[in-house]
Design a protein around this motif. Structure first.
Motif, PDB file in Angstrom:
ATOM      1  N   ALA B 436       0.837  -1.200   0.000  1.00 14.07           N
ATOM      2  CA  ALA B 436       0.000   0.000   0.000  1.00 14.07           C
ATOM      3  C   ALA B 436       0.873   1.252   0.000  1.00 14.07           C
ATOM      4  O   ALA B 436       0.606   2.211  -0.718  1.00 14.07           O
ATOM      5  N   GLY B 437       1.957   1.208   0.790  1.00 17.29           N
ATOM      6  CA  GLY B 437       2.881   2.336   0.833  1.00 17.29           C
ATOM      7  C   GLY B 437       3.528   2.583  -0.528  1.00 17.29           C
ATOM      8  O   GLY B 437       3.670   3.730  -0.953  1.00 17.29           O
ATOM      9  N   ILE B 438       3.907   1.494  -1.221  1.00 17.45           N
ATOM     10  CA  ILE B 438       4.510   1.656  -2.545  1.00 17.45           C
ATOM     11  C   ILE B 438       3.527   2.308  -3.499  1.00 17.45           C
ATOM     12  O   ILE B 438       3.852   3.256  -4.216  1.00 17.45           O
ATOM     13  N   VAL B 439       2.291   1.794  -3.488  1.00 18.89           N
ATOM     14  CA  VAL B 439       1.275   2.321  -4.395  1.00 18.89           C
ATOM     15  C   VAL B 439       1.008   3.797  -4.096  1.00 18.89           C
ATOM     16  O   VAL B 439       0.890   4.624  -5.008  1.00 18.89           O
ATOM     17  N   LEU B 440       0.953   4.143  -2.816  1.00 15.65           N
ATOM     18  CA  LEU B 440       0.783   5.551  -2.435  1.00 15.65           C
ATOM     19  C   LEU B 440       1.944   6.388  -2.979  1.00 15.65           C
ATOM     20  O   LEU B 440       1.751   7.480  -3.505  1.00 15.65           O
ATOM     21  N   GLY B 441       3.157   5.844  -2.843  1.00 16.00           N
ATOM     22  CA  GLY B 441       4.336   6.560  -3.329  1.00 16.00           C
ATOM     23  C   GLY B 441       4.287   6.769  -4.830  1.00 16.00           C
ATOM     24  O   GLY B 441       4.594   7.851  -5.326  1.00 16.00           O
ATOM     25  N   VAL B 442       3.870   5.741  -5.566  1.00 17.56           N
ATOM     26  CA  VAL B 442       3.846   5.854  -7.028  1.00 17.56           C
ATOM     27  C   VAL B 442       2.854   6.929  -7.456  1.00 17.56           C
ATOM     28  O   VAL B 442       3.190   7.838  -8.217  1.00 17.56           O
ATOM     29  N   ILE B 443       1.637   6.844  -6.950  1.00 18.89           N
ATOM     30  CA  ILE B 443       0.611   7.756  -7.479  1.00 18.89           C
ATOM     31  C   ILE B 443       0.838   9.184  -6.988  1.00 18.89           C
ATOM     32  O   ILE B 443       0.723  10.134  -7.755  1.00 18.89           O
ATOM     33  N   LEU B 444       1.208   9.340  -5.734  1.00 24.09           N
ATOM     34  CA  LEU B 444       1.423  10.697  -5.226  1.00 24.09           C
ATOM     35  C   LEU B 444       2.751  11.254  -5.720  1.00 24.09           C
ATOM     36  O   LEU B 444       2.880  12.455  -5.955  1.00 24.09           O
ATOM     37  N   GLY B 445       3.745  10.374  -5.913  1.00 25.35           N
ATOM     38  CA  GLY B 445       5.046  10.826  -6.386  1.00 25.35           C
ATOM     39  C   GLY B 445       4.965  11.401  -7.783  1.00 25.35           C
ATOM     40  O   GLY B 445       5.522  12.463  -8.078  1.00 25.35           O
ATOM     41  N   ASP B 446       4.251  10.719  -8.643  1.00 24.32           N
ATOM     42  CA  ASP B 446       4.106  11.162 -10.015  1.00 24.32           C
ATOM     43  C   ASP B 446       3.496  12.562 -10.073  1.00 24.32           C
ATOM     44  O   ASP B 446       4.042  13.478 -10.678  1.00 24.32           O
TER      45      ASP B 446
END
Lengths: 316, 513
Positions: B436-446
Motif C-alpha cells: 500500500a505504501g509503494i502504491v501511495l508513493g507511485v501515485i502521489l510521487g508522479d
C-alpha cells in the motif's frame, strides 16, 4: 457527390484486377493517444464517416504512451498490407524522432496517406491582463526579462516549440512552464498562476466568449476570424505560422493502390456532413492533402523543427 | 426555495421521459460493470459511447455520462474488497483494508460500508454541487495553483509510511520505493529520460494500473498459493453482516472528513476521484488514534476511500459546468459531448440550459440512491463468490488481471510490469514491507513531482516562494510536523513476527478464532 461515387466505383474497378480485393476484412486504425482525447475524437469521427466510403469497418484502437511514439512505432513496424493504419500528428512524426531513437525517422520511413485537419495556435491571456495585443505583451516582456510566465501543454509539443521559436526570433525572455495538457494549463491561466498560455483556438474560445480570456497573437498566415483583433506574428515581423495537423499514415512499403484507396475513402469522409459538424464544433479546420502534398509538408516541418530542437538542447 | 423548485423540475423531467430512464439504467449498469472489470473502466465506456452521443439530445448524453461517472467510481469496490482486484484505480485504496477484512471473515461489513459510504458521499456531493456551483470553482482555481497542489500531496505523503508495514522504517522504505518507481520515464522538467534503459515503452513511465493489479491481485495469488502448498491455507469465513448503524455512527467524523476532502479533490483540476480516495485514506490514518491498524483490515480505511471517490464526482462537475474547465478525463469527455452539440459549458449553460443542468444533477442524485439499493443486494449475493475454492479461483484471478493489464493500452509490456510487480509484491509482503505504501508513493510521487517542478518554474526557482503562499505554507509545515512527530514518537506497530506479511497474519489470526 456524384463525382465522388464515380471515383469510388472507378477506383474499386481499378483495384480488383490488381489481385487482392483490398479491403477483405476490417482495418485497424491505431490512435497513439488515449480514448476521449482530441485525436481520438477525430479518429472515431473519421471511422464513423468512412462507413459510407469504405467497404469494411475501420476499427480505432488506442495505443497511448510516450507522446504518441508507442502507437506510432507499432504502425510503422506493422505488415504493409493496408490492414494496420495509423492516425498521427505532426509532433509525433517530426519532433519525437529528432529527440529520441525511434523505429521511424523522416517522412520516407513510413507512407503518409492523407492530411486530415489542422489546429491553429494562439497566445492567450486573462481578460483583465494589461496588454491589449501581442506587441504590447512582447514589449512588456522585454522590459522584465523572464518575469512573464507562459504555459505550454508539455515539453516537445508543437505549442512549446512555437513559444521557443517566438523567444528566439524576438530575443524576449519568457519563462516556459510545461503542464500536462492544456486541460491543466488553462485553469492555471484563468486562476492567475501563469500570465499567458499557448493554446488551440477551440480550447480558449469558450473562455473568450465568457469574458475571462483574450487572444493576443495568432500564429497563422492571416488573422483568425474568431479573434479579429489579434495580430498575426507575421504582422509583428516574426514569421511564425505553424499549426498542429493530424494525418493518416501506413507502414513503408504499403502498395500504392492501397494508399490511394484509403486516401480516397478518407477524403470523402472528410466531406461527410457529420464529420464537418464535428470538426466545426471541436475547432478543427478540415484540411485535406493527398499523399504527395502531405509528405512535402511533413518534410518542411521536420526541417523546421530540427534547428529549434538542437538550439534548445532537447536532443538526448 | 429556488433550489427545491429546480430540483423538482429536474426530477419531473427525468422521470417523465422514458428514453432518459433507459439511458439512466444503462449508464448505471454500464458504469458498475466497466468499473468492476480490471483493465476497462468508466473512461473506456465513455470513449466507446462518444460517437453515439451525436444521436442523443445533449441532456440525455450529459446525464448518461454523469451517471456512468457516479456508478463507475463505485463499481470496482466490490472486486477490490472480495478478491484484492481493484477494478478501477479509484478503488485501489479500498483494497488496502477491504481485502484484509474479507480474509478476516468480515466481507459483508466491508462491502456494506463501501456501498453505504459511496452512496452517502455521492449524494452529499450532488446536493452541495447543486447549491454551490460557480463560487466554489472560481475560488478553487484562484487559490490552488501548482504550489498548493504540491503542498497538499506532500501533506498526504507525510503519513503514508504508517500504512501496512511492520515498522515505521519499512513503511518509509516502501513509500520511497514507490517514489522511485514514479520517476521512471520522461522527467516533467526538461524531458530527460530516466531509468528507461533505452526502451521507448518505459519512456511513458510505469503505468499505475498494471502495478496495482500486480501488487494486489497477483501477489495475493502467490501468498495464498504458498499457503495451499504448505497446507496452511484456511478459506475465509463468509461474513454477510452489514455494518451496524452504531459502526457508521462511530465513523461519522471520518465520513465527513472524507466527504470534504473528496469533494474538494474533485473540484481541483488534475486531481479527481483517484487522488481523492488516496488522500482521504491518508487523512484517515493521520487522524486515527490507532494508525497502525490501517492496511490490516480497518473499517475506517474502506469508509475513507469509498466516501471520498464518490464525493469527488459532484465536485468535478462544478468547474466543468461553471467555467467550462474539465478537471479529469471523464469530464473532458463530457466537454466533448457539449461541443458535439454546439454548446459551450460555462455560466451560459447554467442560465440557458437549466433543464439539462438540473436533469443531470437529479440523475447523479438518483444514481447514488440506486447504488445503495443495488449495492445492498450485492452485499447479500456477490460475497457468496468467496465459497469458490481458492485453487479454482486463482487461475481466474490471474487471467482477469492479465487481460486487464493488457487491455489498458494493448501493450504486452504492461503484462510484464504486472507480473514483475506481483513477484516483488509477494517478496516485500513476506518481509514486512507495505505494498500500500509503494502504491501511495507511485501515485502521489508522479503528481507531486510534476506539481513541484511546475511550482519551481512558476516561482523562478525560489524555493522559499512556497512560504509566501499561506495555504501552501500551512500544508507544508503540517506535513513536516507529522514526519517529525512520527520519528520522535513512532506509532505503535503490532508486535507480530516480521517474516509474515502484516495483512495475512491478521487474517490468519481472525480465521482461527
Amino acid at each position: 457527390m456524384m463525382v465522388l461515387r464515380l471515383t469510388l466505383v472507378l477506383l474499386l474497378a481499378f483495384a480488383v484486377p490488381a489481385g487482392a480485393e483490398y479491403p477483405e476484412r476490417p482495418v485497424t486504425l491505431i490512435c497513439p493517444f488515449p480514448a476521449g482525447g482530441a485525436m481520438d475524437i477525430v479518429a472515431r469521427g473519421l471511422s464513423e464517416a468512412m462507413k459510407k466510403t469504405f467497404p469494411k469497418p475501420v476499427a480505432v484502437v488506442n495505443r497511448a504512451g510516450a507522446a504518441g511514439t508507442i502507437g506510432n512505432a507499432e504502425v510503422v513496424q506493422a505488415k504493409p498490407d493496408g490492414y494496420t493504419l495509423g492516425i498521427s500528428a505532426v509532433a509525433v512524426l517530426t519532433v519525437q524522432p529528432q529527440l529520441t531513437d525511434l523505429p521511424y525517422k523522416g517522412p520516407d520511413t513510413y507512407a503518409p496517406i492523407a492530411k486530415l485537419v489542422n489546429l491553429a495556435i494562439v497566445l492567450a491571456v486573462r481578460a483583465d491582463a494589461p496588454w491589449k495585443d501581442g506587441d504590447e505583451f512582447l514589449r512588456a516582456a522585454r522590459q522584465a526579462p523572464g518575469k512573464l510566465r507562459v504555459s505550454s501543454p508539455g515539453i516537445g509539443t508543437i505549442l512549446h516549440l512555437i513559444l521557443e521559436d517566438l523567444k528566439g526570433r524576438t530575443k524576449v525572455d519568457l519563462t516556459h512552464v510545461p503542464f500536462r495538457g492544456n486541460g491543466e494549463a488553462i485553469p492555471a491561466l484563468l486562476g492567475g498562476h501563469v500570465e499567458a498560455s499557448i493554446v488551440h483556438p477551440g480550447e480558449i474560445v469558450p473562455h473568450v466568449q465568457a469574458g475571462r480570456a483574450r487572444v493576443l497573437l495568432v500564429f497563422e498566415t492571416k488573422r483568425d476570424p474568431l479573434f479579429p483583433d489579434a495580430p498575426t506574428a507575421r504582422e509583428l515581423g516574426h514569421d511564425i505560422t505553424l499549426g498542429v495537423y493530424y494525418l493518416l499514415i501506413a507502414p513503408r512499403g504499403t502498395p500504392d493502390a492501397i494508399v490511394q484507396r484509403v486516401n480516397q475513402a478518407a477524403r470523402a469522409a472528410l466531406e461527410a456532413p457529420a464529420f464537418v459538424t464535428l470538426a466545426k464544433n471541436r475547432g478543427f479546420d478540415i484540411d485535406y492533402k493527398g499523399p504527395e502534398a502531405i509528405t512535402q509538408e511533413l518534410w518542411l516541418s521536420y526541417k523546421t523543427f530540427g534547428p529549434i530542437i538542437r538550439q534548445l538542447g532537447l536532443k538526448k | 426555495m429556488e433550489l427545491l423548485t429546480n430540483f423538482a423540475s429536474g426530477f419531473v423531467h427525468l422521470f417523465s421521459d422514458p428514453l432518459a430512464l433507459v439511458y439512466f439504467a444503462l449508464g448505471l449498469l454500464g458504469g458498475l460493470v466497466f468499473g468492476a472489470i480490471p483493465g476497462v473502466n468508466m473512461l473506456t465506456l465513455g470513449a466507446v459511447l462518444l460517437p453515439f452521443t451525436a444521436y442523443m439530445s445533449a441532456t440525455h448524453a450529459i446525464m448518461l455520462y454523469s451517471v456512468i461517472y457516479v456508478s463507475g467510481v463505485y463499481g470496482g469496490a466490490v472486486t477490490a474488497i472480495l478478491f484484492n482486484i481493484p477494478g478501477s484505480p479509484e478503488n485501489a485504496p479500498t483494497a488496502f483494508d477491504g481485502y484484509p477484512m474479507t480474509q478476516q471473515g468480515r466481507a459483508g461489513k466491508a462491502v456494506g460500508a463501501a456501498v453505504t459510504c459511496s452512496a452517502l458521499g455521492g449524494t452529499a456531493s450532488a446536493v452541495v454541487m447543486m447549491a454551490a456551483t460557480p463560487i466554489v470553482a472560481d475560488w478553487a482555481i484562484h487559490t490552488f495553483g501548482p504550489q498548493e497542489i504540491f503542498a497538499l500531496i506532500f501533506f498526504g505523503l507525510s503519513v503514508a509510511a504508517s500504512v501496512g508495514a511492520s515498522t515505521l522504517w519499512k513503511g518509509w522504505l516502501s513509500v520511497l520505493l514507490g517514489l522511485l518507481l514514479a520517476t521512471v520515464g520522461t522527467d516533467p522538467a526538461g524531458g530527460l529520460h530516466r531509468f528507461a534503459f533505452g526502451s521507448y515503452y518505459l519512456l511513458a513511465g510505469i503505468n499505475f494500473i498494471p502495478l496495482i493489479l500486480g501488487f494486489f491481485a497477483v501477489a495475493e495469488v502467490f501468498v495464498q498459493g504458498e499457503r495451499l502448498v504448505t497446507g496452511r491455507y484456511r478459506a475465509p469465513r463468509i461474513g454477510l453482516d452489514f455494518p451496524t448503524l452504531l459502526e457508521f455512527w462511530r465513523l461519522k467524523l471520518a465520513m465527513a472528513r472524507s466527504f470534504v476532502l473528496g469533494f474538494f479533490s474533485g473540484v481541483l483540476p488534475g486531481i479527481g476521484a483517484t487522488l481523492a480516495a488516496f488522500m482521504s485514506y491518508n487523512e484517515a490514518v493521520r487522524w486515527s488514534s490507532h494508525p497502525e491498524r490501517f492496511g490490516k483490515g480497518e473499517l475506517e480505511g474502506v469508509v475513507a476511500s469509498e466516501t471520498a471517490n464518490n464525493s469527488a464526482t459532484g465536485g468535478a462537475m462544478i468547474p466543468l459546468l461553471a467555467l467550462g474547465l474539465p478537471g479529469g478525463a471523464l469530464t473532458a469527455m463530457m466537454m466533448g459531448v457539449f461541443q458535439l452539440h454546439g454548446m459551450e459549458p460555462g455560466p451560459l449553460v447554467l442560465v440557458n440550459s437549466r433543464d439539462l443542468v438540473w436533469v443531470t444533477f437529479v440523475a447523479m442524485f438518483a444514481a447514488n440512491v440506486c447504488i445503495f439499493l443495488l449495492g445492498y443486494l450485492e452485499t447479500k449475493t456477490t460475497v457468496h463468490l468467496l465459497r469458490i475454492p481458492f485453487r479454482l479461483f486463482a487461475p481466474a484471478i490471474l487471467l482477469l488481471s492479465t487481460v486487464g493489464a493488457y487491455a489498458l493500452r494493448n501493450l504486452i509490456v504492461d503484462v510484464w510490469v504486472m507480473f514483475g510487480a506481483g513477484v516483488l509484491g509477494y517478496l516485500l509482503r513476506r518481509t514486512g514491507y507495505s505494498v500500500a505504501g509503494i502504491v501511495l508513493g507511485v501515485i502521489l510521487g508522479d503528481l507531486g513531482e510534476a506539481a513541484f517542478v511546475k511550482s519551481m518554474q512558476l516561482m523562478h526557482y525560489d524555493v522559499l516562494g512556497f512560504f509566501s503562499r499561506p495555504v501552501a505554507a500551512i500544508l507544508l509545515v503540517a506535513g513536516l510536523g507529522t514526519i517529525v512527530l512520527n520519528l520522535v514518537r513512532p506509532p505503535r506497530f503490532t508486535t507480530e513476527p516480521a517474516p509474515a506479511a502484516a495483512v495475512s497474519t491478521a487474517a490468519e489470526g481472525a480465521t482461527k478464532s
